[in-house]
Design an enzyme around this catalytic site. Structure first.
Site, PDB file in Angstrom:
ATOM      1  N   ASP A   1     -12.276   8.375   6.396  1.00 50.41           N
ATOM      2  CA  ASP A   1     -10.894   7.927   6.290  1.00 50.41           C
ATOM      3  C   ASP A   1     -10.207   8.413   7.575  1.00 50.41           C
ATOM      4  O   ASP A   1     -10.019   9.611   7.778  1.00 50.41           O
ATOM      5  CB  ASP A   1     -10.235   8.542   5.042  1.00 50.41           C
ATOM      6  CG  ASP A   1      -8.775   8.107   4.881  1.00 50.41           C
ATOM      7  OD1 ASP A   1      -8.142   7.735   5.879  1.00 50.41           O
ATOM      8  OD2 ASP A   1      -8.265   8.164   3.739  1.00 50.41           O
TER       9      ASP A   1
ATOM     10  N   TYR B   1      -6.321  14.226   1.544  1.00 45.85           N
ATOM     11  CA  TYR B   1      -5.174  13.608   0.859  1.00 45.85           C
ATOM     12  C   TYR B   1      -5.319  13.788  -0.657  1.00 45.85           C
ATOM     13  O   TYR B   1      -6.331  13.408  -1.235  1.00 45.85           O
ATOM     14  CB  TYR B   1      -5.094  12.125   1.243  1.00 45.85           C
ATOM     15  CG  TYR B   1      -4.125  11.351   0.396  1.00 45.85           C
ATOM     16  CD1 TYR B   1      -2.793  11.758   0.274  1.00 45.85           C
ATOM     17  CD2 TYR B   1      -4.522  10.228  -0.303  1.00 45.85           C
ATOM     18  CE1 TYR B   1      -1.897  11.061  -0.518  1.00 45.85           C
ATOM     19  CE2 TYR B   1      -3.634   9.511  -1.092  1.00 45.85           C
ATOM     20  CZ  TYR B   1      -2.320   9.942  -1.204  1.00 45.85           C
ATOM     21  OH  TYR B   1      -1.448   9.249  -1.990  1.00 45.85           O
TER      22      TYR B   1
ATOM     23  N   ARG C   1      -7.082 -15.447  -4.111  1.00 46.69           N
ATOM     24  CA  ARG C   1      -7.659 -14.128  -4.429  1.00 46.69           C
ATOM     25  C   ARG C   1      -8.988 -13.932  -3.705  1.00 46.69           C
ATOM     26  O   ARG C   1      -9.344 -12.806  -3.348  1.00 46.69           O
ATOM     27  CB  ARG C   1      -7.835 -13.952  -5.949  1.00 46.69           C
ATOM     28  CG  ARG C   1      -8.608 -12.695  -6.288  1.00 46.69           C
ATOM     29  CD  ARG C   1      -8.450 -12.162  -7.694  1.00 46.69           C
ATOM     30  NE  ARG C   1      -8.365 -13.116  -8.753  1.00 46.69           N
ATOM     31  CZ  ARG C   1      -9.390 -13.850  -9.205  1.00 46.69           C
ATOM     32  NH1 ARG C   1     -10.581 -13.764  -8.645  1.00 46.69           N
ATOM     33  NH2 ARG C   1      -9.205 -14.681 -10.210  1.00 46.69           N
TER      34      ARG C   1
ATOM     35  N   LYS D   1       0.273   3.321   6.625  1.00 47.97           N
ATOM     36  CA  LYS D   1       0.741   4.362   7.551  1.00 47.97           C
ATOM     37  C   LYS D   1       0.917   3.775   8.951  1.00 47.97           C
ATOM     38  O   LYS D   1       1.595   2.777   9.091  1.00 47.97           O
ATOM     39  CB  LYS D   1      -0.217   5.551   7.517  1.00 47.97           C
ATOM     40  CG  LYS D   1      -0.669   5.965   6.125  1.00 47.97           C
ATOM     41  CD  LYS D   1       0.482   6.357   5.203  1.00 47.97           C
ATOM     42  CE  LYS D   1      -0.054   6.779   3.840  1.00 47.97           C
ATOM     43  NZ  LYS D   1       0.981   6.895   2.840  1.00 47.97           N
TER      44      LYS D   1
END
Ligand code: PLP
Length: 387
Positions: free
Chosen positions: A181, A108, A56, A206
């Site tokens: 972004d 978005y 982690r 994406k």
């Protein structure tokens, strides 16, 4: 084999080698997948390898992706996350209760929706402002004095290309952090850090991965010593939104072909946008590569190509737009973007009336198919409306 430690290598060469070299132990040209979550200590309680404690905290494949992305973005450091939204959330949580965020409007929907809930919950003032008018956007920044400014360039689904440099200058004058972004651009088309942004983020789900089979996000900073980067690093380290080894492997494999995919996707998108712009059943096309698009000049200054994403307004209403989507046979009706397969989405079905998305808007993510096949698919889907 290319020496990938040389910063002068072009992005395409860095990507083709996944930003890595040959494994010195085996000569493998592809890195292994380590599934171990934990790593043994020796009898003196020393770690076997100082870089391996618990997966982690950190692990090899994410580290390789991070160093590749930092080089592609011309940044100082990167962190991968379990999804694009996990990356968005880690960045935006850096603003403390009582602070102010100015976010570009018309971005978005998932980001807008999360921001509205988070800011209401955390006592943060949220201002959503149109970024297509740079002077007015900067005026809003001066009036509201935000701690953080969020742009999405190009924006999804309007393909607005905000002018990053003057917005960065204004934000920095106010000591605000500017985040971009750049999911719809990728570092191959635009490098926001070079234009003055402090952080650039992507939904790697994406185009970076490009095969619609991995959820991932990535954030890269200009200054690894900044307070905001310390917060994001700790957030990723402590709160657990990490990328698993199989996903990291797939993302790294996808990245190897990013430059080829982007070339074909952008060339196809340009051809599709030109065809749609000339079609009698189409009211408007939003694509930065078209001379008529409101953001074309900003795109020419900031981006090397128009990208793979576009939206169009079908003449008529929701029924006509949905009928066009329904008649497509090659282009799939599905949410998301940036994959090798072209997708169409009726955004109003997803967003409803919350954002003012027109009922006749279709968003297209253009893939690597043959351009003539894509154009033929769209032409036959639109034909009944042109009669
Ligand atoms: N940013 C943009 C521009 C997006 O389009 C998306 C998803 O569509 C996200 C962030 C969120 O990414 P993810 O779906 O990987 O969580």
């Amino acid at each position: 084999m290319a020496d990938t430690s040389d910063r002068r290598l072009s992005p395409a060469s860095l990507l083709a080698h996944g930003g890595g070299g040959v494994d010195p132990a085996t000569g493998a040209v592809v890195p292994p997948i380590h599934t171990a979550t934990t790593f043994a200590r020796d009898a003196d309680y020393r770690l076997t390898s100082a870089a391996h404690l618990y997966s982690r905290d950190d692990s090899d494949l994410p580290r390789q992706i991070e160093s590749l992305m930092a080089r592609l973005e011309n940044g100082a450091d990167s962190r991968v996350f379990a999804s694009g939204m996990a990356a968005v959330a880690a960045v935006l949580r850096s603003v403390r209760p009582g602070g102010t965020i100015v976010a570009q409007a018309g971005i978005y929907w998932g980001t807008t929706s999360w921001l509205r809930k988070h800011c209401a919950h955390a006592g943060i003032a949220l201002i959503e402002a149109d970024a297509s008018d740079t002077a007015r956007f900067c005026e809003t920044l001066r009036e509201t004095g935000p701690n953080l400014v969020l742009l999405e360039v190009p924006s999804n689904p309007w393909l607005t290309v905000a002018d990053i440099a003057p917005i960065a200058e204004t934000a920095h004058g106010l000591k605000a952090v500017l985040v971009v972004d750049a999911t719809a651009a990728t570092p191959l088309l635009m490098r926001p850090l070079d234009l003055g942004a402090d952080l650039v983020l992507h939904s790697a789900t994406k185009a970076l991965n490009g095969h619609s089979d991995v959820l991932a996000g990535i954030v890269t900073c200009r200054d690894a010593d900044s307070d905001v980067w310390r917060f994001i690093r700790e957030e990723r380290h402590d709160s657990g939104a990490v990328l698993g080894p199989f996903e990291a492997y797939l993302l790294l494999r996808g990245l190897r072909t990013l430059s080829l995919r982007m070339e074909r996707m952008c060339a196809n998108a340009q051809a599709v946008a030109e065809m749609l712009a000339a079609h009698p059943a189409i009211e408007a096309v939003f694509y930065p590569g078209l001379a008529g698009h409101a953001s074309h000049e900003a795109a020419r200054r900031q981006m090397t190509k128009g990208g793979y994403l576009m939206s169009c307004l079908v003449k008529g209403g929701a029924a006509e737009a949905l009928a066009v989507a329904g008649r497509l046979t090659l282009i799939k009706r599905a949410t998301s973007l940036g994959g090798v397969e072209s997708l169409v989405e009726h955004r109003h079905t997803i967003e409803g009336d919350a954002t003012g998305i027109p009922v006749n808007l279709l968003r297209l993510s253009i893939g690597i198919e043959d351009a003539e096949d894509l154009i033929a698919d769209l032409s036959s889907a639109l034909a009944p409306l042109a009669r």
